[in-house]
Motif scaffolding. Structure first.
Motif, mmCIF file in Angstrom:
data_model
loop_
_atom_site.group_PDB
_atom_site.id
_atom_site.type_symbol
_atom_site.label_atom_id
_atom_site.label_comp_id
_atom_site.label_asym_id
_atom_site.label_seq_id
_atom_site.Cartn_x
_atom_site.Cartn_y
_atom_site.Cartn_z
ATOM 1 N N PRO A 139 5.746 2.987 1.571
ATOM 2 C CA PRO A 139 5.534 4.403 1.271
ATOM 3 C C PRO A 139 6.562 5.328 1.895
ATOM 4 N N GLY A 140 6.821 6.422 1.167
ATOM 5 C CA GLY A 140 7.727 7.448 1.655
ATOM 6 C C GLY A 140 6.975 8.605 2.279
ATOM 7 N N ASN A 141 7.712 9.608 2.672
ATOM 8 C CA ASN A 141 7.090 10.777 3.288
ATOM 9 C C ASN A 141 6.345 11.644 2.289
ATOM 10 N N HIS A 142 6.538 11.395 0.978
ATOM 11 C CA HIS A 142 5.816 12.147 -0.042
ATOM 12 C C HIS A 142 4.758 11.286 -0.723
ATOM 13 N N ASP A 143 4.275 10.270 -0.051
ATOM 14 C CA ASP A 143 3.233 9.395 -0.597
ATOM 15 C C ASP A 143 1.951 9.529 0.213
ATOM 16 N N TRP A 144 1.319 10.692 0.192
ATOM 17 C CA TRP A 144 0.007 10.999 0.751
ATOM 18 C C TRP A 144 -0.222 10.335 2.108
ATOM 19 N N PRO A 145 0.546 10.709 3.115
ATOM 20 C CA PRO A 145 0.441 10.056 4.428
ATOM 21 C C PRO A 145 -0.945 10.122 5.056
ATOM 22 N N GLU A 146 -1.685 11.215 4.861
ATOM 23 C CA GLU A 146 -3.015 11.329 5.463
ATOM 24 C C GLU A 146 -3.949 10.238 4.943
ATOM 25 N N GLN A 147 -3.957 10.037 3.640
ATOM 26 C CA GLN A 147 -4.816 9.011 3.042
ATOM 27 C C GLN A 147 -4.387 7.617 3.482
ATOM 28 N N LEU A 148 -3.076 7.370 3.501
ATOM 29 C CA LEU A 148 -2.590 6.037 3.885
ATOM 30 C C LEU A 148 -2.893 5.755 5.354
ATOM 31 N N HIS A 149 -2.745 6.755 6.211
ATOM 32 C CA HIS A 149 -3.064 6.566 7.630
ATOM 33 C C HIS A 149 -4.535 6.215 7.804
ATOM 34 N N ALA A 150 -5.414 6.913 7.084
ATOM 35 C CA ALA A 150 -6.849 6.636 7.190
ATOM 36 C C ALA A 150 -7.168 5.229 6.698
ATOM 37 N N GLU A 151 -6.565 4.827 5.586
ATOM 38 C CA GLU A 151 -6.846 3.506 5.026
ATOM 39 C C GLU A 151 -6.316 2.391 5.918
ATOM 40 N N VAL A 152 -5.099 2.560 6.435
ATOM 41 C CA VAL A 152 -4.513 1.511 7.281
ATOM 42 C C VAL A 152 -5.246 1.427 8.617
ATOM 43 N N THR A 153 -5.771 2.536 9.083
ATOM 44 C CA THR A 153 -6.585 2.496 10.304
ATOM 45 C C THR A 153 -7.823 1.630 10.086
ATOM 46 N N LEU B 16 8.270 -13.969 -0.061
ATOM 47 C CA LEU B 16 8.476 -14.208 -1.483
ATOM 48 C C LEU B 16 9.508 -15.316 -1.608
ATOM 49 N N GLY B 17 9.144 -16.400 -2.291
ATOM 50 C CA GLY B 17 10.046 -17.546 -2.356
ATOM 51 C C GLY B 17 10.310 -18.071 -0.962
ATOM 52 N N THR B 18 11.584 -18.188 -0.606
ATOM 53 C CA THR B 18 11.948 -18.663 0.737
ATOM 54 C C THR B 18 12.380 -17.514 1.639
ATOM 55 N N THR B 19 12.125 -16.270 1.206
ATOM 56 C CA THR B 19 12.602 -15.091 1.925
ATOM 57 C C THR B 19 11.453 -14.354 2.596
ATOM 58 N N THR B 20 11.652 -13.969 3.856
ATOM 59 C CA THR B 20 10.648 -13.177 4.563
ATOM 60 C C THR B 20 11.022 -11.699 4.514
ATOM 61 N N PHE B 21 9.995 -10.854 4.409
ATOM 62 C CA PHE B 21 10.188 -9.407 4.280
ATOM 63 C C PHE B 21 9.360 -8.681 5.331
ATOM 64 N N LEU B 22 9.860 -7.537 5.760
ATOM 65 C CA LEU B 22 9.124 -6.618 6.618
ATOM 66 C C LEU B 22 9.188 -5.236 5.971
ATOM 67 N N SER B 23 8.005 -4.686 5.670
ATOM 68 C CA SER B 23 7.906 -3.357 5.080
ATOM 69 C C SER B 23 7.541 -2.354 6.167
ATOM 70 N N PHE B 24 8.316 -1.262 6.237
ATOM 71 C CA PHE B 24 8.111 -0.271 7.288
ATOM 72 C C PHE B 24 8.295 1.115 6.680
ATOM 73 N N GLY B 25 7.199 1.670 6.188
ATOM 74 C CA GLY B 25 7.260 2.926 5.464
ATOM 75 C C GLY B 25 7.308 4.149 6.361
ATOM 76 N N GLY B 26 7.481 5.303 5.718
ATOM 77 C CA GLY B 26 7.496 6.579 6.409
ATOM 78 C C GLY B 26 8.894 7.097 6.669
ATOM 79 N N ALA B 27 8.981 8.411 6.857
ATOM 80 C CA ALA B 27 10.255 9.080 7.159
ATOM 81 C C ALA B 27 9.948 10.530 7.492
ATOM 82 N N ALA B 28 10.894 11.180 8.133
ATOM 83 C CA ALA B 28 10.773 12.611 8.413
ATOM 84 C C ALA B 28 11.287 13.409 7.225
#
Length: 339
Positions: A119-133, A157-169
């Motif tokens: 998620p980006g900074n314009h993807d409803w951070p309040e809702q995402l914070h509540a859900e991830v909590t 995915l396949g033989t590749t590992t991923f790390l997702s780290f959303g958010g921004a100012a």
């Protein structure tokens, strides 16, 4: 009110709420919890930058994607779909742009099985914070085909590992502005938690790390464009993502947010900035077995040249066939020659 419906769509799809059991379904082949998200036979996925609810352009890019890489069924999105909060209209909560419902319909139309959102900074951070909590280790399903990944979520995915780290100012808004959230940007604690499991092959972020991609640096140098307080907030957010990149030492890193394309190779990491939708290089293709990335426009160009070569070969074959046919026809008309 304009609907911004995709071409050929007369009305918006109706919003259908997911049930509690549907929300618990993971983006895996069987829907069960598993950090290996690989679908059977999956070899390539798409990685896309900001779409900003521009669904006409999404329709066009999905058409190009499916024509160029028809095997792709997964999109890893780097944020700012514009998954937005509802507003009160006549006492009822209304999703004005209905972006997610309409996007889900487009994904279905083009055969995309799932979109996994960092998620980006314009993807409803309040809702995402509540859900991830509530569910810190579970992808948050917001439609039939779209899941939001928690900040620091790791998967394979396949033989590749991923790390997702959303958010921004946000550079254009801050405290006191409508829609701003204190949860939009990552924190030092977020970085510590995400770093704890060690290295990864691919880092997906919305925020840009400080790796001196020229096009990104040019955006940030346009200091008169942005309030000083937001530039400071951006610098803090970028420093945290840069620290994360150093900690997890990926082979590849991808980010959006800055709306420009660019790339650099530093300290063993190839970092790509993806442009906003509507500009070249908003999307690329990643091979999850060979760990190789190519811009979609590069692949489209190669496919175009291949198609042209195939058409040329087909034309030459057709001409040869017609010449051969004419010879056979002439023999048939005049009969076998005699001595």
């Amino acid at each position: 009110m304009p609907t911004n419906a995709p071409p050929g769509t007369d009305r918006q799809p109706r919003r259908r709420r997911l049930t509690a059991s549907q929300r618990r379904i993971w983006p895996t082949a069987d829907g069960a919890p598993d950090f290996d998200l690989t679908c059977p036979g999956e070899r390539r996925v798409a990685i896309a930058g900001d779409w900003e609810s521009n669904l006409d352009a999404v329709h066009a890019i999905l058409r190009t994607l499916t024509n160029t890489a028809p095997d792709v069924r997964t999109i890893l999105h780097l944020g700012d779909l514009r998954y937005e909060a509802p507003v009160l209209v006549g006492g009822k909560q209304v999703f004005l742009r209905n972006t997610i419902v309409r996007l889900d319909a487009l994904l279905n139309e083009f055969g995309i099985r799932r979109l996994l959102l960092t998620p980006g900074n314009h993807d409803w951070p309040e809702q995402l914070h509540a859900e991830v909590t509530r569910h810190p280790d579970r992808p948050y399903r917001i439609s039939q085909r779209i899941w939001v990944l928690p900040r620091g979520f790791r998967f394979r995915l396949g033989t590749t590992t991923f790390l997702s780290f959303g958010g921004a100012a946000s550079l254009n808004k801050g405290p006191g502005d409508r829609g701003w959230s204190m949860h939009e940007a990552p924190t030092a604690d977020d970085v510590d938690r995400a770093s704890a499991a060690g290295t990864t092959d691919v880092l997906l972020t919305h925020e840009a790390p400080d790796v001196h991609i020229r096009e990104v640096d040019d955006i940030l140098r346009a200091a008169s464009t942005w309030p000083a307080a937001r530039l400071r907030a951006s610098a803090t957010s970028r420093a945290l993502v840069t620290e994360l990149l150093r900690n997890v030492a990926p082979k590849y890193a991808f980010h959006g947010h800055m709306h420009v394309d660019g790339e650099t190779d530093r300290n063993g990491t190839s970092t790509y900035s993806l442009a906003i939708l509507g500009k070249p290089r908003n999307i690329g293709i990643f091979d999850v077995h060979e760990s190789h990335f190519s811009w979609l426009d590069q692949i489209s160009s190669m496919v175009g040249k291949s198609d042209a070569a195939n058409r040329s070969r087909t034309a030459r074959t057709a001409r040869t066939a017609r010449t051969d046919d004419d010879s056979h026809d002439d023999s048939a008309r005049h009969g076998p020659t005699t001595v």
